[in-house]
Write a protein that holds these residues in place. Sequence first.
Motif, PDB file in Angstrom:
ATOM      1  N   ASP A  72      10.589  -1.511   3.739  1.00 23.63           N
ATOM      2  CA  ASP A  72      10.041  -0.594   4.736  1.00 23.63           C
ATOM      3  C   ASP A  72      10.101   0.890   4.359  1.00 23.63           C
ATOM      4  O   ASP A  72      10.605   1.721   5.120  1.00 23.63           O
ATOM      5  CB  ASP A  72      10.769  -0.812   6.081  1.00 23.63           C
ATOM      6  N   ASN A  83       7.931   3.141   4.417  1.00 20.64           N
ATOM      7  CA  ASN A  83       7.243   4.080   5.322  1.00 20.64           C
ATOM      8  C   ASN A  83       7.970   4.202   6.659  1.00 20.64           C
ATOM      9  O   ASN A  83       7.568   4.995   7.525  1.00 20.64           O
ATOM     10  CB  ASN A  83       5.752   3.731   5.487  1.00 20.64           C
ATOM     11  N   ASN A  89       8.422   2.486   9.441  1.00 19.80           N
ATOM     12  CA  ASN A  89       7.908   2.215  10.790  1.00 19.80           C
ATOM     13  C   ASN A  89       8.422   0.898  11.358  1.00 19.80           C
ATOM     14  O   ASN A  89       7.957   0.431  12.399  1.00 19.80           O
ATOM     15  CB  ASN A  89       6.369   2.230  10.789  1.00 19.80           C
ATOM     16  N   GLN A 104       7.917  -1.993  10.296  1.00 16.87           N
ATOM     17  CA  GLN A 104       7.043  -3.145  10.045  1.00 16.87           C
ATOM     18  C   GLN A 104       6.893  -3.387   8.547  1.00 16.87           C
ATOM     19  O   GLN A 104       6.911  -2.450   7.754  1.00 16.87           O
ATOM     20  CB  GLN A 104       5.646  -2.876  10.607  1.00 16.87           C
ATOM     21  N   LYS A 105       6.661  -4.654   8.205  1.00 18.65           N
ATOM     22  CA  LYS A 105       6.452  -4.994   6.790  1.00 18.65           C
ATOM     23  C   LYS A 105       4.955  -4.874   6.502  1.00 18.65           C
ATOM     24  O   LYS A 105       4.268  -5.860   6.273  1.00 18.65           O
ATOM     25  CB  LYS A 105       6.939  -6.433   6.566  1.00 18.65           C
ATOM     26  N   ASP A 106       4.457  -3.649   6.552  1.00 17.70           N
ATOM     27  CA  ASP A 106       3.008  -3.441   6.434  1.00 17.70           C
ATOM     28  C   ASP A 106       2.601  -2.760   5.127  1.00 17.70           C
ATOM     29  O   ASP A 106       1.430  -2.491   4.905  1.00 17.70           O
ATOM     30  CB  ASP A 106       2.511  -2.617   7.623  1.00 17.70           C
ATOM     31  N   GLU A 107       3.556  -2.472   4.243  1.00 16.90           N
ATOM     32  CA  GLU A 107       3.222  -1.785   2.996  1.00 16.90           C
ATOM     33  C   GLU A 107       2.391  -2.671   2.071  1.00 16.90           C
ATOM     34  O   GLU A 107       2.604  -3.880   1.994  1.00 16.90           O
ATOM     35  CB  GLU A 107       4.501  -1.341   2.255  1.00 16.90           C
TER      36      GLU A 107
HETATM   37 CA    CA Z   1       6.671  -0.439   6.994  1.00 12.93          CA
END
Ligand code: CA
Length: 526
Positions: free
Chosen positions: A203, A205, A207, A209-212
């Motif tokens: 994480d 970034n 936030n 969430q595992k959105d990278e």
């Molecule tokens: Ca993230």
Amino acid sequence: MNAQIRRNIVQTSPMRLSLLALASACLASTAWAQEPAYQASEQALELTVHYHFRNQYVYTQDWPVEQKAAELTNVSVRNVASSASTNSQDAFNLMITSGDLADIVGGVKDDFNRYGREGAFLPLDELIAEHAPHIQAYFDANPDFRNAAAGADGKLYYIPYIQDGTLSEGWFIRQDWLEKLGLESPETPEEVYTVLKAFREQDPNGNGQKDEIPYFARNQGNMLRLMNLWDARVSGSATYGDFAVYDGELRHPWAEETYKTAMSNLAQWYAEGLIDPEIFTRGPRAREYLLGNDLGGMTHDWFPSTSTYNVSLAETIDGFSFKPMLPPKTISGDRFEDARRQIVTAEGWGISVANEHPVETIRYFDFWFTELGRQMANFGVEGETYTIVDGKPTFTEAVLTDGQPVNAQLWEIGAQVPRGYVMDYDYELQWSNEIALEGMQLYEACDCLKPDFMGVALTDSEKAVYDRHWPSILTYMQEMQQTWLLGAQDVESTWDDYQSRLDQMGYGEVLEVMQTAYQRQYGATQ
Ligand code: CA
């Protein structure tokens, strides 16, 4: 603007050395070193020009650069191409089929070589040797560049637009993410894996969430660029998916064992989410979207444009730092950069058989290879767009601070247009941002750019073999690339089938004609 970096790049560029050699060669030709040094015709002469290029421009006498050139050479050009056309190839074909050839014709290498052999364009070598000392000196210093432009019959039918500076793209990584996660810039395939995995799992970034998206790319050439880590090549030239030279032998990088190893590993990385799941479909806005939304971790792309995100996102993403890094070492310990700028481009101009003044025309062409001609072709008109500072053409403050990009301003006045001339890398360095310059300096110092395959001119029978087999082979290769990466088939267990299929499709025949053409074209100089 960092003058020191600029000087360093200028000093270390191998192209600079050949240009210095050229400059001294120019000084030696004293007849051309003084007034009327640039005169190409004793009487004022007007030549027609048909040069529709990049689907939207026509070569015109209205450009200030062209007006200045007419003053100096006594040769003016008059555009006869229709500016209404939006397809340069159509405009060229129309002129050829009409039989009404302009004196000077602009176009692309394949057309010059095809119609040149059919008699529509004059072979230029003798004219150059007798009347164009600056072009001759340039080709003497760079015989491969002349050979790259020549036709299958060995003759030269056009003077190419030649680019300067070989670097185009490099690796970029979120430096602030590395720092946040306590990681160093990756130096080996294993370290790249560790970093991408950490971007995915930890994480960066912030936030929750595992959105990278650890590795992303906005174009074909860079989607699979990570294959370099296993010594595989994306392309052997500036053209995506091109053949490559392996110790004097032409082969295709996507039929090599290194490619098999690379694709096996990349399929694994893809399965682990280290490569953008939408890598093949996200499209050209991938970079803008993934950086702008604080999601993308690493890519491979152009130095100047990629560096600008550090400026444009400085306000919106806290600490955003997307920095160039050296190519990581490969699995065999090599370190190389695979992407480069094409030196000898396919664009340029030639002299049609209808031209009644070939000597004056080649002298006019030669003007663009003089120091002043080259300056004008690169920087515009002295006193208007540039001045000479410390002996070097330097853009005026007005040009550098204008809202429009510098290259767009230059196109409007007839500089940086694809006439036969040699680009000056310094034109671009003067308006590149600091981060791009630092990145290019890193790569210059590394000196790890792979030499490029500059293309071949095929005879009619060779071209028939190539056209019969190659397009479908390339399509098949690309299909398998996606199939493997997306995990639809396993690389190891299907590799032998892939190889046999390439053979059945005529890969061997294509290599044979390519190799013959390659030896014919470069045999004497390589
Ligand atoms: Ca993230």
